[in-house]
Design a protein around this motif. Structure first.
Motif, PDB file in Angstrom:
ATOM      1  N   ARG B  11       0.849  -1.173   0.000  1.00  0.00           N
ATOM      2  CA  ARG B  11       0.000   0.000   0.000  1.00  0.00           C
ATOM      3  C   ARG B  11       0.891   1.231   0.000  1.00  0.00           C
ATOM      4  O   ARG B  11       1.999   1.219   0.555  1.00  0.00           O
ATOM      5  CB  ARG B  11      -0.850  -0.012   1.279  1.00  0.00           C
ATOM      6  N   CYS B  12       0.421   2.253  -0.636  1.00  0.00           N
ATOM      7  CA  CYS B  12       1.220   3.468  -0.719  1.00  0.00           C
ATOM      8  C   CYS B  12       0.241   4.601  -0.967  1.00  0.00           C
ATOM      9  O   CYS B  12      -0.361   4.692  -2.036  1.00  0.00           O
ATOM     10  CB  CYS B  12       2.199   3.324  -1.892  1.00  0.00           C
ATOM     11  N   ALA B  37       9.826  14.250   4.963  1.00  0.00           N
ATOM     12  CA  ALA B  37      10.216  12.996   4.336  1.00  0.00           C
ATOM     13  C   ALA B  37      10.296  11.867   5.349  1.00  0.00           C
ATOM     14  O   ALA B  37      10.549  10.729   4.996  1.00  0.00           O
ATOM     15  CB  ALA B  37      11.568  13.158   3.657  1.00  0.00           C
ATOM     16  N   ASP B  38      10.055  12.201   6.621  1.00  0.00           N
ATOM     17  CA  ASP B  38      10.224  11.182   7.655  1.00  0.00           C
ATOM     18  C   ASP B  38       8.950  10.380   7.884  1.00  0.00           C
ATOM     19  O   ASP B  38       7.866  10.925   8.066  1.00  0.00           O
ATOM     20  CB  ASP B  38      10.661  11.845   8.962  1.00  0.00           C
ATOM     21  N   PHE B  39       9.098   9.071   7.894  1.00  0.00           N
ATOM     22  CA  PHE B  39       7.992   8.128   8.107  1.00  0.00           C
ATOM     23  C   PHE B  39       8.307   7.275   9.325  1.00  0.00           C
ATOM     24  O   PHE B  39       9.394   6.713   9.419  1.00  0.00           O
ATOM     25  CB  PHE B  39       7.821   7.222   6.865  1.00  0.00           C
ATOM     26  N   THR B  40       7.347   7.195  10.226  1.00  0.00           N
ATOM     27  CA  THR B  40       7.562   6.427  11.445  1.00  0.00           C
ATOM     28  C   THR B  40       7.431   4.923  11.152  1.00  0.00           C
ATOM     29  O   THR B  40       6.453   4.492  10.530  1.00  0.00           O
ATOM     30  CB  THR B  40       6.532   6.827  12.517  1.00  0.00           C
ATOM     31  N   VAL B  41       8.412   4.167  11.617  1.00  0.00           N
ATOM     32  CA  VAL B  41       8.364   2.716  11.416  1.00  0.00           C
ATOM     33  C   VAL B  41       7.355   2.101  12.375  1.00  0.00           C
ATOM     34  O   VAL B  41       7.401   2.347  13.582  1.00  0.00           O
ATOM     35  CB  VAL B  41       9.747   2.075  11.654  1.00  0.00           C
ATOM     36  N   ILE B  52      -1.113   6.744  16.092  1.00  0.00           N
ATOM     37  CA  ILE B  52      -2.373   7.433  15.866  1.00  0.00           C
ATOM     38  C   ILE B  52      -2.709   8.298  17.079  1.00  0.00           C
ATOM     39  O   ILE B  52      -3.159   9.435  16.953  1.00  0.00           O
ATOM     40  CB  ILE B  52      -3.514   6.421  15.601  1.00  0.00           C
ATOM     41  N   GLN B  53      -2.446   7.736  18.290  1.00  0.00           N
ATOM     42  CA  GLN B  53      -2.732   8.500  19.509  1.00  0.00           C
ATOM     43  C   GLN B  53      -1.915   9.778  19.568  1.00  0.00           C
ATOM     44  O   GLN B  53      -2.414  10.855  19.848  1.00  0.00           O
ATOM     45  CB  GLN B  53      -2.367   7.660  20.750  1.00  0.00           C
ATOM     46  N   ASP B  54      -0.592   9.623  19.285  1.00  0.00           N
ATOM     47  CA  ASP B  54       0.341  10.751  19.415  1.00  0.00           C
ATOM     48  C   ASP B  54       0.018  11.849  18.410  1.00  0.00           C
ATOM     49  O   ASP B  54      -0.032  13.017  18.749  1.00  0.00           O
ATOM     50  CB  ASP B  54       1.792  10.303  19.195  1.00  0.00           C
ATOM     51  N   SER B  55      -0.123  11.447  17.186  1.00  0.00           N
ATOM     52  CA  SER B  55      -0.281  12.448  16.125  1.00  0.00           C
ATOM     53  C   SER B  55      -0.768  11.704  14.904  1.00  0.00           C
ATOM     54  O   SER B  55      -0.965  10.511  14.930  1.00  0.00           O
ATOM     55  CB  SER B  55       1.059  13.091  15.821  1.00  0.00           C
ATOM     56  N   HIS B  56      -0.851  12.401  13.847  1.00  0.00           N
ATOM     57  CA  HIS B  56      -1.226  11.725  12.609  1.00  0.00           C
ATOM     58  C   HIS B  56      -0.096  11.788  11.607  1.00  0.00           C
ATOM     59  O   HIS B  56      -0.264  12.182  10.473  1.00  0.00           O
ATOM     60  CB  HIS B  56      -2.531  12.325  12.050  1.00  0.00           C
ATOM     61  N   GLU B  57       1.075  11.397  12.086  1.00  0.00           N
ATOM     62  CA  GLU B  57       2.198  11.498  11.172  1.00  0.00           C
ATOM     63  C   GLU B  57       2.214  10.321  10.208  1.00  0.00           C
ATOM     64  O   GLU B  57       1.488   9.336  10.361  1.00  0.00           O
ATOM     65  CB  GLU B  57       3.514  11.610  11.931  1.00  0.00           C
ATOM     66  N   ALA B  58       3.092  10.463   9.184  1.00  0.00           N
ATOM     67  CA  ALA B  58       3.207   9.425   8.160  1.00  0.00           C
ATOM     68  C   ALA B  58       3.815   8.163   8.755  1.00  0.00           C
ATOM     69  O   ALA B  58       4.670   8.233   9.635  1.00  0.00           O
ATOM     70  CB  ALA B  58       4.069   9.940   7.022  1.00  0.00           C
ATOM     71  N   ILE B  59       3.372   7.032   8.280  1.00  0.00           N
ATOM     72  CA  ILE B  59       3.928   5.779   8.801  1.00  0.00           C
ATOM     73  C   ILE B  59       4.459   4.894   7.685  1.00  0.00           C
ATOM     74  O   ILE B  59       4.048   4.970   6.527  1.00  0.00           O
ATOM     75  CB  ILE B  59       2.884   4.966   9.608  1.00  0.00           C
ATOM     76  N   PHE B  60       5.444   4.069   8.090  1.00  0.00           N
ATOM     77  CA  PHE B  60       5.986   3.031   7.222  1.00  0.00           C
ATOM     78  C   PHE B  60       5.769   1.729   7.978  1.00  0.00           C
ATOM     79  O   PHE B  60       6.460   1.439   8.953  1.00  0.00           O
ATOM     80  CB  PHE B  60       7.477   3.281   6.965  1.00  0.00           C
ATOM     81  N   LEU B  75      -5.286   3.451   9.165  1.00  0.00           N
ATOM     82  CA  LEU B  75      -3.986   3.987   8.749  1.00  0.00           C
ATOM     83  C   LEU B  75      -4.083   5.492   8.576  1.00  0.00           C
ATOM     84  O   LEU B  75      -5.122   6.002   8.148  1.00  0.00           O
ATOM     85  CB  LEU B  75      -3.554   3.365   7.414  1.00  0.00           C
ATOM     86  N   PRO B  76      -3.013   6.207   8.892  1.00  0.00           N
ATOM     87  CA  PRO B  76      -3.038   7.652   8.657  1.00  0.00           C
ATOM     88  C   PRO B  76      -3.070   7.977   7.157  1.00  0.00           C
ATOM     89  O   PRO B  76      -2.935   7.075   6.331  1.00  0.00           O
ATOM     90  CB  PRO B  76      -1.752   8.152   9.300  1.00  0.00           C
ATOM     91  N   ARG B  77      -3.194   9.271   6.859  1.00  0.00           N
ATOM     92  CA  ARG B  77      -3.361   9.663   5.466  1.00  0.00           C
ATOM     93  C   ARG B  77      -2.159   9.269   4.619  1.00  0.00           C
ATOM     94  O   ARG B  77      -2.298   8.813   3.497  1.00  0.00           O
ATOM     95  CB  ARG B  77      -3.571  11.191   5.402  1.00  0.00           C
TER      96      ARG B  77
END
Lengths: 485, 392
Positions: B11-12, B37-41, B52-60, B75-77
């Motif tokens: 998914r991407c 450019a940073d994605f949380t593992v 999801i609780q902390d924030s809605h940052e990008a995830i990998f 999943l976040p956006r």
């Protein structure tokens, strides 16, 4: 996937090949020694050398590969073969970048020895006449510091320079002052028989990082016969001097040189053992030079180049055996020649360079202010020949000395790169012009090389070294270690 | 073990504005970088909940084998999810992704000593043993991808390799990239694997020199002392002349050069001649690497012309190393196992095989030299010497 091409597709047809310059000499009925422009050697048969010259070589025949790798042939549209040769030649000749790094001061012509082979014609009396004055020394230093080298070496010569130790002290301190102002590094060496060495002199050498260079001709009887002095104790004084100097200054701060006389010829092993016994790390087997008393007393003509070569070959054998027994020990002249033959390091050693080192490698300031193009040049002057006297410290500067017609003529007419016999010699890349020697022996700076004992010795040494390298892997391994470092 | 350095994401999403993106992985809980450019593992559903609780940052998200990220629910956006075989990926790693196809490549691994960037697949050589068979395609987008990656790399990275294809295929752009390395990664030593032919042009060498990179080396293969042998190996007439000229011009301008010789049936039998020639003619190069063959790419297709058992050139290789050492040339032997090397060569034999494709075999278990041995390539179709046996 594209198709791969067969090996043949990458061969150049012979009409696209060209020869590069090379020299050769016949070494046997069917054998030739061949050297490329920078002196790499290969051996070819007569058939091979003929094929090569006719460019009848084909990729894959083995000869093509050997000739290509040895820079004897190139593709006519290729550039890298010539560029590699050019770069290596540039590296080999780069000793020319350091112009006149050596300056010799003859602080006195007096000597307490009376060696019959003395090449400088020492004097025994009259301090006022044969000592260098402070004013002359000062002028000499001015000239020395005008040379463009970033680092110069000042060598004190004689006579016996320690007889005028006061002037040495003055020159060292004046040179150090100049060195600091002009940021030109300066090294010192004293060429001395060590007979007058004492603690004051040693302390001075230590404090000023001065090297000592001395003479040691071999065992006591031989040395004392070659080098007479009142008391007949030259050997004892030299040996104890070497020991004291090594102790006080460090083992690498004193060097010794031998001179071969007729009486030395049968005793090379004993001579070498003398050096070994003293803990020295090698020996420089050196023939007599045709100057000064060596000519007057007819010492020089007592043996031929061939008998000296025989002495050298036996000596080298002894030196190699010492190495096989586990003690690293060198013959220093071989070391220099091997460095030229096996590496592209720039060697400015006077006998192994062309253009010759006269003037542009060294200048000599004589006790009376005369300036000479080499140490041998001033030796000639002592017997009345001023061919290499370039001028006088009071009348000249560095530029006028080094650009003098006398010097330019002697250097340019003696170039091995274009001299008859030399320019086609298979050893040319590794040899030297030596105009002073040829002037002294033949009255001509160029000289007729087939008549030259210098040429005979040079070729003899190089042929011998090559033969050992070819025939004995065990000896070759040692000789390779001497090259370069 | 061979790591998969490329694959397809399950998914991407959230990349609508770009078809290609470069992202960096960061650890859960790390302060969010401003780079975008940073994605949380994310490795588990619990991880996901925390993000999801902390924030809605990008995830990998890396599958843990349970398929827990297969549904887009929760999943976040901006999210990328990849299969479990990529579990080696970790914070600090950098990935390039083509979003329409979801194809991605691992560009940089933070905990590896062997990071290399493929610059292009184009090459003007066509080496018999090429491990990365060249393709004549427009892949200049790779240069952009690398340019975007450099600011994301750890400033403490020790070394970086640029490889190809021929990295100097687009010399102006590539040399510009070296200037970026100099500015953004001043502590990182850079090695460029090039056939050196481009350096026959003085303007390219001058541009290279002008970068004035603090630690840059060109690693250039030379396969023989003779033109047609080298040209045959690289399948390009005239290559030898250009390569040697290139080396000379680099050294003439004070640039660092490594000479590489890959050992196979065309080069190994003449390795002593080649090294004698190098010792005499190129002794001023900074390093010489004598390299065992990686049996992959074209090497497999040309096995008949290339395979030689390393044990059969063991003595010649030992002599060749001797000649270089005697000439005071800095020499290393790569990719060969200690049991096929003469003991005199061991001090020069290094562990050269990149970690992601390095392996040992069961025979190696009792070997006393294993910890110092290069081991084997796990890539391609490994072929081993008949002489492989533990040193006891």
């Amino acid at each position: 996937m594209a198709r791969f091409l067969a090996a043949e597709a990458f061969s150049s047809p012979s009409e696209e090949l060209a020869l590069l310059p090379f020299n050769f000499e016949r070494t046997g009925t069917e054998q030739f020694l061949v050297s490329n422009m920078v002196g790499d050697f290969i051996r070819l048969t007569e058939d091979e050398i003929n094929k090569l010259i006719d460019l009848k070589v084909t990729p894959g025949d083995g000869l093509y590969e050997r000739a290509y790798a040895a820079h004897l042939i190139t593709g006519s549209r290729q550039k890298s073969q010539q560029q590699l040769l050019a770069l290596r030649l540039r590296s080999r000749m780069s000793f020319l970048r350091e112009v006149t790094p050596l300056h010799m001061f003859v602080v006195t012509l007096r000597c307490e020895h009376s060696c019959p082979y003395c090449q400088v014609s020492r004097q025994s009396t009259d301090r006022s006449r044969f000592d260098m004055s402070e004013a002359t020394a000062q002028r000499g230093l001015d000239i020395a510091f005008e040379s463009k080298s970033s680092r110069i070496k000042i060598e004190f010569q004689g006579g016996e320079p320690l007889l005028n130790f006061g002037l040495i002290k003055m020159i060292v301190s004046a040179a150090q002052a100049k060195s600091a102002v002009l940021s030109k590094k300066v090294d010192f060496v004293v060429a001395t028989n060590l007979a007058l060495l004492d603690d004051t002199i040693l302390a001075f050498c230590k404090a000023n990082e001065i090297l000592l260079s001395t003479s040691l001709d071999g065992p006591a009887d031989l040395h004392n016969k070659n080098r007479p002095r009142p008391g007949g104790n030259s050997y004892e004084l030299a040996v104890s001097g070497i020991r004291r100097a090594r102790e006080a200054l460090g083992p690498d701060r004193v060097g010794a040189l031998m001179t071969t006389t007729e009486a030395s010829l049968g005793r090379v092993d004993e001579i070498i053992d003398e050096y070994l016994k003293l803990g020295l790390d090698g020996i420089f087997l050196r023939p007599l030079s045709p100057f000064g008393f060596a000519i007057k007393t007819k010492q020089y003509h007592r043996y031929t180049a061939e008998s000296w070569l025989d002495f050298y070959r036996r000596g080298l054998r002894r030196v190699l055996d010492i190495n096989h027994q586990g003690t690293p020990f060198r013959e220093f002249y071989s070391s220099l020649v091997l460095t030229r033959m096996l590496t592209d390091r720039p060697i400015g050693y006077v006998d192994l360079r062309s253009p010759a080192g006269i003037g542009i490698g060294a200048l000599v300031y004589n006790y009376d202010g005369g300036v000479f193009a080499s140490d041998e040049g001033r030796m000639l002057a002592e017997t009345g020949d001023n061919a290499f006297r370039l001028g006088h410290v009071d009348e000249d500067n560095y530029r006028s000395l080094v650009l003098s017609d006398k010097l330019v003529d002697a250097i340019s007419m003696s170039l091995t790169q274009c001299a008859p016999e030399c320019s086609t010699c298979v050893f040319e890349s590794h040899c030297g012009a030596n105009p002073v020697h040829h002037h002294a022996t033949q009255g001509d700076a160029l000289g007729i090389k087939p008549l030259s004992d210098f040429c005979a010795r040079q070729k003899g040494i190089m042929r011998h070294l090559l033969r050992i390298m070819d025939e004995s892997p065990r000896d070759a391994a040692i000789l390779r270690r001497w090259a370069g470092s | 073990m061979t790591l998969a350095l490329s694959g397809t994401a399950d998914r991407c999403r959230g990349f609508e504005q770009h078809t290609r993106s470069v992202i960096r992985l960061k650890a859960l809980g790390d302060a969010r970088s401003s780079a975008g450019a940073d994605f949380t593992v994310v490795r588990t559903s619990d991880d996901l909940k925390r993000v999801i609780q902390d924030s809605h940052e990008a995830i990998f998200a890396i599958d843990d084998g349970t398929g827990c990220f297969l549904s887009s629910e929760g999943l976040p956006r901006r999210a990328i999810t990849v299969p479990a075989q990529f579990s080696y990926l970790a914070p600090g790693d950098v990935i390039g992704i083509h979003t329409p196809s979801r194809k991605f490549r691992t560009l940089y691994r933070h905990n590896s000593r062997h990071n290399s960037f493929l610059v292009t697949e184009r090459c003007n050589n066509y080496c018999l043993m090429c491990s990365q068979p060249p393709k004549d395609i427009d892949d200049r987008w790779i240069l952009d991808e690398i340019r975007q990656s450099l600011p994301l790399l750890d400033k403490e990275t020790r070394t970086l390799t640029f490889t190809g294809g021929e990295p100097l295929s687009d010399s102006v752009e590539f040399i510009g990239l070296l200037a970026d390395c100099r500015d953004q990664l001043p502590k990182t030593a850079v090695q460029v694997l090039t056939n050196g032919r481009a350096f026959a042009k003085s303007e390219i060498v001058d541009a290279w020199r002008k970068v004035n990179h603090p630690s840059l080396i060109a690693a250039i293969p030379v396969y023989a002392a003779v033109d047609h042998v080298h040209d045959y190996v690289v399948q390009a007439k005239g290559a030898f002349d250009e390569t040697i000229l290139g080396i000379l011009k680099l050294k003439d301008r004070g640039q660092r050069v490594e000479v590489r010789v890959v050992l196979h049936a065309q080069t190994a039998p003449i390795i002593l001649d080649t090294c004698r020639w190098i010792a005499r003619n190129l002794s001023f190069v900074d390093h010489v690497a004598l390299m065992g063959l990686e049996n992959t790419g074209f090497a497999i297709a040309n096995e008949a012309q290339l395979w030689i058992d390393p044990i059969d050139y063991r003595a010649a290789l030992a002599d060749a190393v001797d000649v270089l050492v005697a000439a005071e040339v800095n020499v290393s032997v790569y990719n060969l196992q200690r049991c096929v090397l003469a003991q005199s060569v061991w001090p020069y034999a290094v562990q050269s095989i990149s970690d992601w494709k390095n392996a040992f075999i069961s025979e190696c278990e009792p070997c006393t030299e294993k910890s110092r041995c290069a081991g084997f390539f796990s890539s391609g179709r490994p072929r081993r010497s008949k002489a492989i046996s533990p040193i006891l």
